[in-house]
Design a protein around this motif. Structure first.
Motif, PDB file in Angstrom:
ATOM      1  N   SER A 161       0.828  -1.200   0.000  1.00 57.88           N
ATOM      2  CA  SER A 161       0.000   0.000   0.000  1.00 57.88           C
ATOM      3  C   SER A 161       0.868   1.258   0.000  1.00 57.88           C
ATOM      4  CB  SER A 161      -0.907   0.013   1.230  1.00 57.88           C
ATOM      5  OG  SER A 161      -1.676   1.192   1.285  1.00 57.88           O
ATOM      6  N   GLY A 162       0.616   2.172  -0.961  1.00 56.27           N
ATOM      7  CA  GLY A 162       1.330   3.434  -1.014  1.00 56.27           C
ATOM      8  C   GLY A 162       2.762   3.340  -1.486  1.00 56.27           C
ATOM      9  N   ILE A 163       3.155   2.232  -2.154  1.00 56.30           N
ATOM     10  CA  ILE A 163       4.551   2.035  -2.561  1.00 56.30           C
ATOM     11  C   ILE A 163       4.935   3.093  -3.603  1.00 56.30           C
ATOM     12  CG2 ILE A 163       4.046   0.415  -4.433  1.00 56.30           C
ATOM     13  CD1 ILE A 163       6.915  -0.032  -1.942  1.00 56.30           C
ATOM     14  N   TRP A 164       6.175   3.601  -3.511  1.00 57.80           N
ATOM     15  CA  TRP A 164       6.635   4.697  -4.376  1.00 57.80           C
ATOM     16  C   TRP A 164       7.045   4.224  -5.767  1.00 57.80           C
ATOM     17  CZ3 TRP A 164      11.677   4.584  -6.223  1.00 57.80           C
ATOM     18  CH2 TRP A 164      12.536   3.677  -5.587  1.00 57.80           C
ATOM     19  N   ALA A 165       7.261   2.915  -5.945  1.00 59.89           N
ATOM     20  CA  ALA A 165       7.695   2.382  -7.240  1.00 59.89           C
ATOM     21  C   ALA A 165       7.259   0.929  -7.355  1.00 59.89           C
ATOM     22  CB  ALA A 165       9.205   2.491  -7.391  1.00 59.89           C
ATOM     23  N   THR A 166       6.978   0.509  -8.581  1.00 62.73           N
ATOM     24  CA  THR A 166       6.592  -0.892  -8.801  1.00 62.73           C
ATOM     25  C   THR A 166       7.383  -1.534  -9.934  1.00 62.73           C
ATOM     26  OG1 THR A 166       4.776  -0.156 -10.234  1.00 62.73           O
ATOM     27  CG2 THR A 166       4.245  -0.598  -7.911  1.00 62.73           C
ATOM     28  N   ASP A 167       8.501  -0.924 -10.314  1.00 64.32           N
ATOM     29  CA  ASP A 167       9.388  -1.524 -11.314  1.00 64.32           C
ATOM     30  C   ASP A 167      10.715  -1.892 -10.663  1.00 64.32           C
ATOM     31  OD1 ASP A 167       7.683  -1.350 -13.556  1.00 64.32           O
ATOM     32  OD2 ASP A 167       8.168   0.778 -13.777  1.00 64.32           O
ATOM     33  N   GLY A 168      11.474  -2.759 -11.324  1.00 64.21           N
ATOM     34  CA  GLY A 168      12.785  -3.163 -10.814  1.00 64.21           C
ATOM     35  C   GLY A 168      12.726  -4.507 -10.128  1.00 64.21           C
ATOM     36  N   GLY A 169      12.766  -4.481  -8.800  1.00 59.25           N
ATOM     37  CA  GLY A 169      12.805  -5.728  -8.025  1.00 59.25           C
ATOM     38  C   GLY A 169      14.150  -6.407  -8.108  1.00 59.25           C
ATOM     39  N   TRP A 170      15.222  -5.608  -8.263  1.00 56.33           N
ATOM     40  CA  TRP A 170      16.563  -6.155  -8.453  1.00 56.33           C
ATOM     41  C   TRP A 170      17.233  -6.500  -7.120  1.00 56.33           C
ATOM     42  CZ3 TRP A 170      18.190  -1.332 -11.772  1.00 56.33           C
ATOM     43  CH2 TRP A 170      17.481  -1.350 -12.975  1.00 56.33           C
ATOM     44  N   ALA A 171      18.188  -7.399  -7.207  1.00 59.92           N
ATOM     45  CA  ALA A 171      19.164  -7.672  -6.143  1.00 59.92           C
ATOM     46  C   ALA A 171      18.537  -7.910  -4.771  1.00 59.92           C
ATOM     47  CB  ALA A 171      20.180  -6.534  -6.061  1.00 59.92           C
ATOM     48  N   PRO A 172      17.558  -8.808  -4.662  1.00 56.93           N
ATOM     49  CA  PRO A 172      16.988  -9.056  -3.338  1.00 56.93           C
ATOM     50  C   PRO A 172      17.964  -9.783  -2.415  1.00 56.93           C
ATOM     51  CG  PRO A 172      16.101 -10.621  -4.918  1.00 56.93           C
ATOM     52  CD  PRO A 172      16.916  -9.635  -5.709  1.00 56.93           C
ATOM     53  N   GLU A 173      17.991  -9.346  -1.173  1.00 54.96           N
ATOM     54  CA  GLU A 173      18.766 -10.001  -0.120  1.00 54.96           C
ATOM     55  C   GLU A 173      17.869 -10.136   1.104  1.00 54.96           C
ATOM     56  OE1 GLU A 173      23.062  -7.882  -1.166  1.00 54.96           O
ATOM     57  OE2 GLU A 173      22.370  -8.021   0.895  1.00 54.96           O
ATOM     58  N   THR A 177      15.863  -3.498  -4.831  1.00 56.32           N
ATOM     59  CA  THR A 177      15.919  -2.204  -5.508  1.00 56.32           C
ATOM     60  C   THR A 177      14.732  -2.016  -6.443  1.00 56.32           C
ATOM     61  OG1 THR A 177      18.328  -2.180  -5.388  1.00 56.32           O
ATOM     62  CG2 THR A 177      17.308  -0.724  -7.009  1.00 56.32           C
ATOM     63  N   LEU A 178      14.053  -0.885  -6.275  1.00 54.34           N
ATOM     64  CA  LEU A 178      12.938  -0.502  -7.132  1.00 54.34           C
ATOM     65  C   LEU A 178      13.277   0.789  -7.872  1.00 54.34           C
ATOM     66  CD1 LEU A 178       9.913  -1.064  -4.693  1.00 54.34           C
ATOM     67  CD2 LEU A 178      10.886  -2.689  -6.333  1.00 54.34           C
ATOM     68  N   HIS A 179      12.521   1.092  -8.914  1.00 56.22           N
ATOM     69  CA  HIS A 179      12.688   2.386  -9.574  1.00 56.22           C
ATOM     70  C   HIS A 179      11.365   2.856 -10.157  1.00 56.22           C
ATOM     71  CE1 HIS A 179      12.842   0.559 -13.647  1.00 56.22           C
ATOM     72  NE2 HIS A 179      13.614  -0.359 -13.111  1.00 56.22           N
ATOM     73  N   ASN A 180      11.287   4.181 -10.389  1.00 59.04           N
ATOM     74  CA  ASN A 180      10.074   4.811 -10.877  1.00 59.04           C
ATOM     75  C   ASN A 180      10.456   5.865 -11.913  1.00 59.04           C
ATOM     76  OD1 ASN A 180       7.715   6.263 -11.322  1.00 59.04           O
ATOM     77  ND2 ASN A 180       7.113   6.317  -9.172  1.00 59.04           N
ATOM     78  N   GLU A 181      10.281   5.551 -13.194  1.00 57.91           N
ATOM     79  CA  GLU A 181      10.700   6.446 -14.271  1.00 57.91           C
ATOM     80  C   GLU A 181       9.859   7.717 -14.339  1.00 57.91           C
ATOM     81  OE1 GLU A 181      11.456   4.702 -18.054  1.00 57.91           O
ATOM     82  OE2 GLU A 181      12.095   2.783 -17.196  1.00 57.91           O
ATOM     83  N   ALA A 182       8.715   7.744 -13.662  1.00 56.32           N
ATOM     84  CA  ALA A 182       7.858   8.930 -13.678  1.00 56.32           C
ATOM     85  C   ALA A 182       8.309   9.983 -12.674  1.00 56.32           C
ATOM     86  CB  ALA A 182       6.414   8.521 -13.390  1.00 56.32           C
ATOM     87  N   LEU A 222      21.960  10.855 -20.680  1.00 53.72           N
ATOM     88  CA  LEU A 222      21.541  10.271 -19.417  1.00 53.72           C
ATOM     89  C   LEU A 222      20.106  10.672 -19.099  1.00 53.72           C
ATOM     90  CD1 LEU A 222      24.735  10.895 -17.253  1.00 53.72           C
ATOM     91  CD2 LEU A 222      24.132   8.859 -18.562  1.00 53.72           C
ATOM     92  N   ARG A 223      19.401   9.728 -18.494  1.00 50.58           N
ATOM     93  CA  ARG A 223      18.058   9.992 -18.014  1.00 50.58           C
ATOM     94  C   ARG A 223      17.974   9.423 -16.601  1.00 50.58           C
ATOM     95  NH1 ARG A 223      13.257   6.927 -18.921  1.00 50.58           N
ATOM     96  NH2 ARG A 223      11.402   8.146 -18.399  1.00 50.58           N
ATOM     97  N   ASN A 224      17.900  10.300 -15.624  1.00 57.02           N
ATOM     98  CA  ASN A 224      17.911   9.874 -14.227  1.00 57.02           C
ATOM     99  C   ASN A 224      16.509   9.948 -13.633  1.00 57.02           C
ATOM    100  OD1 ASN A 224      21.181  10.949 -12.962  1.00 57.02           O
ATOM    101  ND2 ASN A 224      20.616   9.726 -14.735  1.00 57.02           N
ATOM    102  N   TYR A 225      16.188   8.976 -12.811  1.00 59.71           N
ATOM    103  CA  TYR A 225      14.890   8.936 -12.139  1.00 59.71           C
ATOM    104  C   TYR A 225      15.059   8.172 -10.832  1.00 59.71           C
ATOM    105  CZ  TYR A 225      15.129   4.701 -15.002  1.00 59.71           C
ATOM    106  OH  TYR A 225      15.545   3.553 -15.639  1.00 59.71           O
ATOM    107  N   MET A 226      14.033   8.226  -9.984  1.00 61.36           N
ATOM    108  CA  MET A 226      14.145   7.632  -8.657  1.00 61.36           C
ATOM    109  C   MET A 226      14.437   6.143  -8.740  1.00 61.36           C
ATOM    110  SD  MET A 226      11.419   9.423  -6.064  1.00 61.36           S
ATOM    111  CE  MET A 226      11.849   8.242  -4.779  1.00 61.36           C
ATOM    112  N   ARG A 227      15.501   5.761  -8.069  1.00 63.03           N
ATOM    113  CA  ARG A 227      15.903   4.360  -7.971  1.00 63.03           C
ATOM    114  C   ARG A 227      16.585   4.177  -6.625  1.00 63.03           C
ATOM    115  NH1 ARG A 227      19.402   2.159 -12.766  1.00 63.03           N
ATOM    116  NH2 ARG A 227      17.327   1.933 -13.676  1.00 63.03           N
ATOM    117  N   GLY A 228      16.224   3.137  -5.908  1.00 62.65           N
ATOM    118  CA  GLY A 228      16.865   2.902  -4.616  1.00 62.65           C
ATOM    119  C   GLY A 228      16.349   1.631  -3.978  1.00 62.65           C
ATOM    120  N   THR A 229      17.045   1.195  -2.947  1.00 58.03           N
ATOM    121  CA  THR A 229      16.721  -0.043  -2.242  1.00 58.03           C
ATOM    122  C   THR A 229      15.699   0.225  -1.149  1.00 58.03           C
ATOM    123  OG1 THR A 229      18.902  -0.957  -2.707  1.00 58.03           O
ATOM    124  CG2 THR A 229      17.680  -1.946  -0.881  1.00 58.03           C
TER     125      THR A 229
END
Length: 333
Positions: A64-76, A89-94, A111-118
């Motif tokens: 609920s209320g998640i800031w991004a729904t793309d990525g899902g990389w490098a789970p630990e 790690t998730l990211h949100n190109e918007a 370069l095109r930078n957008y929110m990405r983080g763990t």
């Protein structure tokens, strides 16, 4: 299932002594798990050879209320205080971020930078479901484009998240760390710089004579921390080695698994770079102990259509060595 049949990018293994079960986490692949969407799935094994079909333990769209729904990389997944914490790690190109000036390095990158983080998510079970601790933002500062966060708890008991600061925002990618609250519910203070990608002295050694070897970008990827018996702190990490020049003068290279050592044992270093452990388009590895206390490394190869590869490892002081690939377990290649 066996490793040659298992889609497996950025593998992470938890060896659970209580059940003598290996839990192998990776990004959700709907063609294998049967569950659509960005998330994390886990395979299980008792012998590192035969694995169950994967179970999905985290779905970004289910938060609920998640800031991004793309990525899902490098789970630990890490145990702390009797609970299990998932980093992925998730990211949100918007949600764009500032782009560094193209002429800063004399390099015409588009370069095109957008929110990405763990993000950090928590569960009472290794099988989840995991719930985001703070669904509104990534754990590292949200103005930074970051990825591949991992957990390190220092000798004083202070937890840290160590992450890669993307070359897309820095050109020369860095490794950084930030203190976490005791329950991993948030961060404390500002990020601490550890080292930069170009510190790997060997990066351009294979480029032919007469071609400049200091050519950005420099990529930092896939950190994992490991305390050595001599009191040093080891970091596995990955980058791209520059080892070929095309007819147009473009320098290219392959994904490699390398490591660095903080002989002080402190997360703040200083960090000394070592030569690569494994080349051949391999990387994003991590170390774990088997139930008979052998040190092993798992990584993925190749970068595209990746599969898990296993290695017997040896520590001599703080020098990490590859003994052999376990082709009997991973099918070779």
């Amino acid at each position: 299932m066996r490793l040659p049949d298992m889609p497996l990018h950025d593998p992470f293994i938890v060896a659970d002594q209580a059940t003598r079960t290996y839990y192998l986490y990776t990004s959700n692949e709907s063609s294998v798990s049967g569950v659509d969407g960005t998330g994390t799935m886990v395979y299980r094994s008792h012998d590192l050879r035969d694995w169950t079909s994967p179970v999905v333990v985290f779905r970004a769209a289910g938060q609920s209320g998640i800031w991004a729904t793309d990525g899902g990389w490098a789970p630990e997944v890490h145990e702390l205080g009797g609970r299990y914490y998932l980093f992925t790690t998730l990211h949100n190109e918007a949600r764009p971020l500032p782009v560094p000036p193209a002429d800063q390095w004399g390099t015409p990158f588009q370069l095109r930078n957008y929110m990405r983080g763990t993000i950090t998510a928590v569960s009472d079970s290794l099988l989840g479901p995991f719930t985001a601790v703070d669904p509104a933002r990534p754990t590292p500062p949200e103005n930074l484009m970051t990825l591949d966060g991992t957990l390190h708890v220092d000798p004083s008991g202070q937890p840290w998240m160590v992450y890669a600061h993307e070359w897309l925002q820095t050109i020369d990618g860095t490794m950084e760390a930030i203190r976490l609250a005791p329950d991993l519910s948030g961060t404390v203070g500002d990020p601490v710089f550890l080292f930069k990608g170009s510190d790997a002295f060997w990066l351009g050694e294979q480029i032919p004579a007469g071609v400049p070897n200091q050519l950005p970008p420099y990529i930092t990827d896939g950190p994992q921390l490991y305390n050595t018996p001599d009191g040093s702190l080891l970091m596995l990490w990955s980058t791209y080695e520059k080892n070929a020049v095309g007819k147009d003068g473009t320098v290219s290279g392959g994904y490699v698994q390398t490591c660095a050592v903080s002989e002080s044992g402190e997360i703040t270093g200083p960090w000394r770079q070592h030569r690569p452990l494994v080349r051949e388009d391999s990387g994003h590895g991590m170390l774990f102990h088997t139930f008979d206390d052998r040190l092993m490394m798992v990584l993925h190869r190749p970068f595209e259509n990746a599969r898990g590869k296993l290695y017997d490892m040896q520590l001599v002081g703080h020098e990490l060595r590859v003994l052999r690939q376990r082709t009997d377990l991973d099918g070779g290649g």
